[in-house]
Enzyme design. Sequence first.
Site, PDB file in Angstrom:
ATOM      1  N   HIS A  64       0.875  -1.188   0.000  1.00  0.00           N
ATOM      2  CA  HIS A  64       0.000   0.000   0.000  1.00  0.00           C
ATOM      3  C   HIS A  64       0.908   1.233   0.000  1.00  0.00           C
ATOM      4  CE1 HIS A  64      -3.529   2.336   0.592  1.00  0.00           C
ATOM      5  NE2 HIS A  64      -3.906   1.969   1.800  1.00  0.00           N
ATOM      6  N   HIS A  96      -2.052  -2.501  -9.642  1.00  0.00           N
ATOM      7  CA  HIS A  96      -3.063  -1.934  -8.748  1.00  0.00           C
ATOM      8  C   HIS A  96      -4.267  -2.845  -8.728  1.00  0.00           C
ATOM      9  CE1 HIS A  96      -5.748   0.930  -6.846  1.00  0.00           C
ATOM     10  NE2 HIS A  96      -4.645   1.533  -6.443  1.00  0.00           N
ATOM     11  N   ASP A 135       2.761   5.655  -6.976  1.00  0.00           N
ATOM     12  CA  ASP A 135       4.011   5.675  -6.224  1.00  0.00           C
ATOM     13  C   ASP A 135       5.256   5.526  -7.087  1.00  0.00           C
ATOM     14  OD1 ASP A 135       2.964   6.069  -3.705  1.00  0.00           O
ATOM     15  OD2 ASP A 135       2.428   3.956  -3.508  1.00  0.00           O
TER      16      ASP A 135
HETATM   17  N1  CMC Z   1       5.336  -7.045 -10.104  1.00  0.00           N
HETATM   18  C1  CMC Z   1       5.231  -8.284 -10.633  1.00  0.00           C
HETATM   19  N2  CMC Z   1       4.071  -8.971 -10.719  1.00  0.00           N
HETATM   20  C2  CMC Z   1       2.970  -8.382 -10.233  1.00  0.00           C
HETATM   21  C3  CMC Z   1       2.990  -7.093  -9.655  1.00  0.00           C
HETATM   22  C4  CMC Z   1       4.233  -6.428  -9.614  1.00  0.00           C
HETATM   23  N3  CMC Z   1       4.318  -5.204  -9.065  1.00  0.00           N
HETATM   24  N4  CMC Z   1       1.750  -6.745  -9.252  1.00  0.00           N
HETATM   25  C5  CMC Z   1       0.964  -7.785  -9.557  1.00  0.00           C
HETATM   26  N5  CMC Z   1       1.698  -8.786 -10.160  1.00  0.00           N
HETATM   27  C6  CMC Z   1       1.189 -10.044 -10.682  1.00  0.00           C
HETATM   28  C7  CMC Z   1       0.925 -11.050  -9.571  1.00  0.00           C
HETATM   29  O1  CMC Z   1       2.065 -11.850  -9.317  1.00  0.00           O
HETATM   30  C8  CMC Z   1      -0.225 -11.838 -10.131  1.00  0.00           C
HETATM   31  O2  CMC Z   1       0.305 -12.740 -11.095  1.00  0.00           O
HETATM   32  P1  CMC Z   1      -0.416 -14.187 -11.307  1.00  0.00           P
HETATM   33  O3  CMC Z   1      -1.797 -13.883 -11.807  1.00  0.00           O
HETATM   34  O4  CMC Z   1       0.455 -14.887 -12.292  1.00  0.00           O
HETATM   35  O5  CMC Z   1      -0.411 -14.844  -9.965  1.00  0.00           O
HETATM   36  C9  CMC Z   1      -1.040 -10.792 -10.916  1.00  0.00           C
HETATM   37  O6  CMC Z   1      -0.073  -9.781 -11.282  1.00  0.00           O
HETATM   38  C10 CMC Z   1      -2.146 -10.132 -10.104  1.00  0.00           C
HETATM   39  O7  CMC Z   1      -1.564  -9.626  -8.905  1.00  0.00           O
HETATM   40  P2  CMC Z   1      -2.243  -9.647  -7.473  1.00  0.00           P
HETATM   41  O8  CMC Z   1      -1.193  -9.569  -6.434  1.00  0.00           O
HETATM   42  O9  CMC Z   1      -3.202 -10.799  -7.426  1.00  0.00           O
HETATM   43  O10 CMC Z   1      -3.079  -8.310  -7.558  1.00  0.00           O
HETATM   44  P3  CMC Z   1      -3.701  -7.530  -6.348  1.00  0.00           P
HETATM   45  O11 CMC Z   1      -4.795  -6.719  -6.919  1.00  0.00           O
HETATM   46  O12 CMC Z   1      -4.015  -8.458  -5.235  1.00  0.00           O
HETATM   47  O13 CMC Z   1      -2.490  -6.602  -5.847  1.00  0.00           O
HETATM   48  C11 CMC Z   1      -0.980  -4.797  -5.649  1.00  0.00           C
HETATM   49  C12 CMC Z   1      -2.330  -5.264  -6.193  1.00  0.00           C
HETATM   50  C13 CMC Z   1      -0.904  -3.261  -5.760  1.00  0.00           C
HETATM   51  C14 CMC Z   1      -0.828  -5.178  -4.176  1.00  0.00           C
HETATM   52  C15 CMC Z   1       0.157  -5.444  -6.477  1.00  0.00           C
HETATM   53  O14 CMC Z   1       0.043  -5.057  -7.842  1.00  0.00           O
HETATM   54  C16 CMC Z   1       1.543  -5.102  -5.939  1.00  0.00           C
HETATM   55  O15 CMC Z   1       2.035  -5.776  -5.039  1.00  0.00           O
HETATM   56  N6  CMC Z   1       2.213  -4.047  -6.494  1.00  0.00           N
HETATM   57  C17 CMC Z   1       3.484  -3.592  -5.997  1.00  0.00           C
HETATM   58  C18 CMC Z   1       3.270  -2.728  -4.750  1.00  0.00           C
HETATM   59  C19 CMC Z   1       2.737  -1.358  -5.069  1.00  0.00           C
HETATM   60  O16 CMC Z   1       3.226  -0.670  -5.946  1.00  0.00           O
HETATM   61  N7  CMC Z   1       1.728  -0.930  -4.308  1.00  0.00           N
HETATM   62  C20 CMC Z   1       1.149   0.421  -4.402  1.00  0.00           C
HETATM   63  C21 CMC Z   1      -0.256   0.423  -4.865  1.00  0.00           C
HETATM   64  S1  CMC Z   1      -0.785   2.051  -5.386  1.00  0.00           S
HETATM   65  C22 CMC Z   1      -0.677   3.034  -3.975  1.00  0.00           C
HETATM   66  C23 CMC Z   1      -1.737   2.720  -2.998  1.00  0.00           C
HETATM   67  O17 CMC Z   1      -2.926   2.990  -3.272  1.00  0.00           O
HETATM   68  O18 CMC Z   1      -1.417   2.229  -1.927  1.00  0.00           O
END
Ligand code: CMC
Length: 390
Positions: A228, A271, A329
């Site tokens: 987050h 996201h 971010d």
């Molecule tokens: N790098 C590599 N792979 C990723 C990433 C990433 N940053 N984000 C998602 N994926 C992949 C993930 O491994 C999954 O792959 P698969 O379907 O093969 O298992 C797929 O994309 C879907 O990801 P998820 O984790 O199920 O998606 P989510 O909606 O649960 O998570 C997230 C969203 C923001 C937590 C995630 O994209 C992430 O960890 N990003 C990096 C951290 C980040 O930048 N966070 C800030 C968010 S914006 C600011 C805020 O509002 O807080």
Amino acid sequence: EGVFTYDPGFMATSSCQSAITYIDGAKGVLLHRGYPIDQLAKHSNYVELCYLLLNGERPSKEEYQTFERTIRNHTMVHEQLANFYKGFRRDAHPMSILCGVVGGLAAFYHDHLDITREEDRQISAIRLIAKMPTLAAMCYKYNIGQPFNYPRNDMSYAENFLYMMFSNPCEEYQINPVFAKAMDRIFMLHADHEQNASTSTVRLAGSTGANPFACISAGIAALWGPAHGGANEAVLNMLDEIGDDSEENIQRFIDKAKDKDDPFRLMGFGHRVYRNFDPRAKVMKETCDEVLGQLGLADDPQLRIAKRLEEIALEDEYFVKRKLYPNVDFYSGIILKAIGIPTNMFTVIFAMSRTIGWISHWHEMISGDYKIGRPRQLYIGHPQRDYPTE
Ligand code: CMC
């Protein structure tokens, strides 16, 4: 007992009705009270946005002046709070200090904590908006062993924050207007984002009738995680780790991010809601180019790495298929670093900026009909069994 939907991560659950912020994740649209974020970033300012988020409409000229003046009148914090800071280790992460100190505000400002009264809710909201920059700057000053600065009410919201961060009794600090404008933009881009993890936390805590300072402190705790608000700090650490902008080196990190056996993720990418460009990231990238350009840092090595990383990822099938784009971010940390803000303060700045979103959602909930938030579970533990008596 009814039938409960199992929805881990709340992928398909609307927890409330809200009239504050609208997101269309597929189209990359973000509206605050109907106004697009890019238009707000261009034509409004953080204080006006605070009014809009909290009260539902843009203020008239007189309403704006009164609101701004009221915020200025509340920027100081109780002198006793300085002692609260002194109980922490100097090297404590500023987010840990902020969590504690904001929760502790209820101990100092309990004269208007009747949450059933609109007037009390407004006063608490104003106090939070006004005091967060003071408290955030105090975290930094405490870390580096410098005296706390009192706020300067003759300055704008962003200028005052920069002043409290960087001024010291030994030398004059000249506010760079480019920095003040960029700071205000960063505050605006983080102001609200509907039912994200920290806002949902604030609502859940608030649904019990807890006081607003305790609720915001819960929001700060939820924001801290790297998935987050902690992502802005994690992006800069990642850019440091990547180190050089050679093609092979960047590709190596892209491959690590794709490798399911490697926990590394591209920080600042992806996201839960946006399956398209995060509209905040677009404005942030423009701001980043503007600020670094004006500082003569357009060729900053970390900016080069970030841009190349983005280009490679956006052409890579892995990221394309999963609709992973840079989020708010990805570029914010590069701007904050150029302003001179240390990495461990990035999430604190996110928390400061998001306080208006949190308190607006809390206020919206408490002003209407609400129930205590109480999710159910699917029990997967042991069935009933008798405790052995021998
Ligand atoms: N790098 C590599 N792979 C990723 C990433 C990433 N940053 N984000 C998602 N994926 C992949 C993930 O491994 C999954 O792959 P698969 O379907 O093969 O298992 C797929 O994309 C879907 O990801 P998820 O984790 O199920 O998606 P989510 O909606 O649960 O998570 C997230 C969203 C923001 C937590 C995630 O994209 C992430 O960890 N990003 C990096 C951290 C980040 O930048 N966070 C800030 C968010 S914006 C600011 C805020 O509002 O807080």
